[in-house]
Design a protein around this motif. Structure first.
Motif, mmCIF file in Angstrom:
data_model
loop_
_atom_site.group_PDB
_atom_site.id
_atom_site.type_symbol
_atom_site.label_atom_id
_atom_site.label_comp_id
_atom_site.label_asym_id
_atom_site.label_seq_id
_atom_site.Cartn_x
_atom_site.Cartn_y
_atom_site.Cartn_z
ATOM 1 N N MET A 1 0.893 -1.304 -0.075
ATOM 2 C CA MET A 1 -0.058 0.128 0.026
ATOM 3 C C MET A 1 0.819 1.187 0.154
ATOM 4 N N THR A 2 2.009 1.206 0.756
ATOM 5 C CA THR A 2 2.829 2.572 0.837
ATOM 6 C C THR A 2 4.023 2.496 -0.559
ATOM 7 N N THR A 3 3.925 1.378 -1.267
ATOM 8 C CA THR A 3 4.839 1.691 -2.267
ATOM 9 C C THR A 3 4.427 1.657 -3.658
ATOM 10 N N GLU A 4 3.354 1.380 -4.030
ATOM 11 C CA GLU A 4 2.716 1.141 -5.384
ATOM 12 C C GLU A 4 1.831 2.417 -5.490
ATOM 13 N N GLU A 5 2.118 3.146 -6.308
ATOM 14 C CA GLU A 5 1.237 4.450 -6.521
ATOM 15 C C GLU A 5 -0.188 3.909 -7.094
ATOM 16 N N SER A 6 -0.287 3.365 -7.777
ATOM 17 C CA SER A 6 -1.763 2.708 -8.405
ATOM 18 C C SER A 6 -2.403 2.200 -7.139
ATOM 19 N N THR A 7 -2.173 1.452 -6.437
ATOM 20 C CA THR A 7 -2.580 1.063 -5.120
ATOM 21 C C THR A 7 -2.943 2.159 -4.251
ATOM 22 N N ARG A 8 -2.184 3.094 -4.020
ATOM 23 C CA ARG A 8 -2.581 4.407 -3.156
ATOM 24 C C ARG A 8 -3.647 4.928 -3.903
ATOM 25 N N ILE A 30 -4.054 -2.632 9.056
ATOM 26 C CA ILE A 30 -3.014 -1.787 9.058
ATOM 27 C C ILE A 30 -1.772 -2.558 9.963
ATOM 28 N N GLU A 31 -0.826 -2.767 9.695
ATOM 29 C CA GLU A 31 0.449 -3.204 10.313
ATOM 30 C C GLU A 31 1.640 -2.572 10.509
ATOM 31 N N THR A 32 1.824 -1.234 9.885
ATOM 32 C CA THR A 32 2.894 -0.489 10.008
ATOM 33 C C THR A 32 2.769 0.998 10.378
ATOM 34 N N HIS A 33 3.524 1.777 10.872
ATOM 35 C CA HIS A 33 3.339 3.208 11.194
ATOM 36 C C HIS A 33 3.143 3.868 9.917
ATOM 37 N N GLN A 35 1.770 2.955 7.081
ATOM 38 C CA GLN A 35 0.239 2.491 6.551
ATOM 39 C C GLN A 35 -0.398 3.363 7.397
ATOM 40 N N GLU A 36 -0.517 3.502 8.734
ATOM 41 C CA GLU A 36 -1.238 4.352 9.539
ATOM 42 C C GLU A 36 -1.360 5.748 9.052
ATOM 43 N N ILE A 37 0.006 6.132 8.788
ATOM 44 C CA ILE A 37 0.102 7.703 8.291
ATOM 45 C C ILE A 37 -0.495 7.818 7.102
ATOM 46 N N LEU A 38 -0.468 7.077 6.133
ATOM 47 C CA LEU A 38 -1.225 7.054 4.802
ATOM 48 C C LEU A 38 -2.370 7.054 4.801
ATOM 49 N N ILE A 39 -3.049 6.041 5.437
ATOM 50 C CA ILE A 39 -4.673 5.931 5.494
ATOM 51 C C ILE A 39 -5.001 7.003 6.352
ATOM 52 N N LYS A 40 -4.490 7.650 7.317
ATOM 53 C CA LYS A 40 -4.912 8.728 8.030
ATOM 54 C C LYS A 40 -4.992 9.947 7.051
ATOM 55 N N GLU A 41 -4.026 10.080 6.142
ATOM 56 C CA GLU A 41 -4.023 11.162 5.152
ATOM 57 C C GLU A 41 -5.159 10.935 4.047
ATOM 58 N N PHE A 42 -5.765 9.866 3.838
ATOM 59 C CA PHE A 42 -6.897 9.602 2.992
ATOM 60 C C PHE A 42 -8.075 10.037 3.794
ATOM 61 N N ASN A 43 -8.044 10.212 5.116
ATOM 62 C CA ASN A 43 -9.352 10.618 5.876
ATOM 63 C C ASN A 43 -10.194 9.275 6.197
ATOM 64 N N CYS A 44 -9.520 8.118 6.452
ATOM 65 C CA CYS A 44 -10.204 7.138 6.702
ATOM 66 C C CYS A 44 -10.709 7.085 8.156
ATOM 67 N N GLN A 48 -7.869 -0.568 12.038
ATOM 68 C CA GLN A 48 -7.650 -1.548 12.862
ATOM 69 C C GLN A 48 -6.631 -2.266 12.266
ATOM 70 N N GLY A 49 -6.018 -3.181 13.098
ATOM 71 C CA GLY A 49 -4.665 -4.042 12.436
ATOM 72 C C GLY A 49 -3.776 -4.153 13.863
ATOM 73 N N TYR A 50 -2.779 -5.113 13.554
ATOM 74 C CA TYR A 50 -1.579 -5.651 14.574
ATOM 75 C C TYR A 50 -1.123 -4.232 15.058
ATOM 76 N N HIS A 51 -0.734 -3.194 14.168
ATOM 77 C CA HIS A 51 -0.077 -2.079 14.218
ATOM 78 C C HIS A 51 -0.721 -1.135 15.484
ATOM 79 N N ILE A 52 -2.248 -1.152 15.608
ATOM 80 C CA ILE A 52 -3.011 -0.396 16.710
ATOM 81 C C ILE A 52 -2.904 -1.483 17.988
#
Length: 72
Positions: A1-8, A30-33, A35-44, A48-52
């Motif tokens: 999710m954090t590396t592929e532009e098309s996925t983002r 969500i398993e990494t910091h 990913q958390e930052i990115l998904i928050k930028e998208f206003n999700c 939830q996930g192991y990172h949390i």
């Protein structure tokens, strides 16, 4: 999710579409910091996930929830 532009782009578009339809969005897995930052930028709305947190018994979850609510 954090590396592929098309996925983002796809994820951001799905969240935006859901919000335009009045739907709240939960990001699962969500398993990494990063990913958390990115998904928050998208206003999700919710993440939830192991990172949390890993799965917890109810009493521990209640204590965890109260502690995290106090941090806000």
């Amino acid at each position: 999710m954090t590396t592929e532009e098309s996925t983002r782009i796809i994820i951001e578009s799905i969240i935006a579409l859901a919000h335009k339809l009045g739907i709240k969005v939960v990001a699962k897995g969500i398993e990494t910091h990063d990913q958390e930052i990115l998904i928050k930028e998208f206003n999700c709305d919710v993440i939830q996930g192991y990172h949390i947190s890993h799965p917890l018994p109810q009493k521990e979850w209640t204590a965890w929830l109260q502690a995290t609510q106090n941090d806000k």
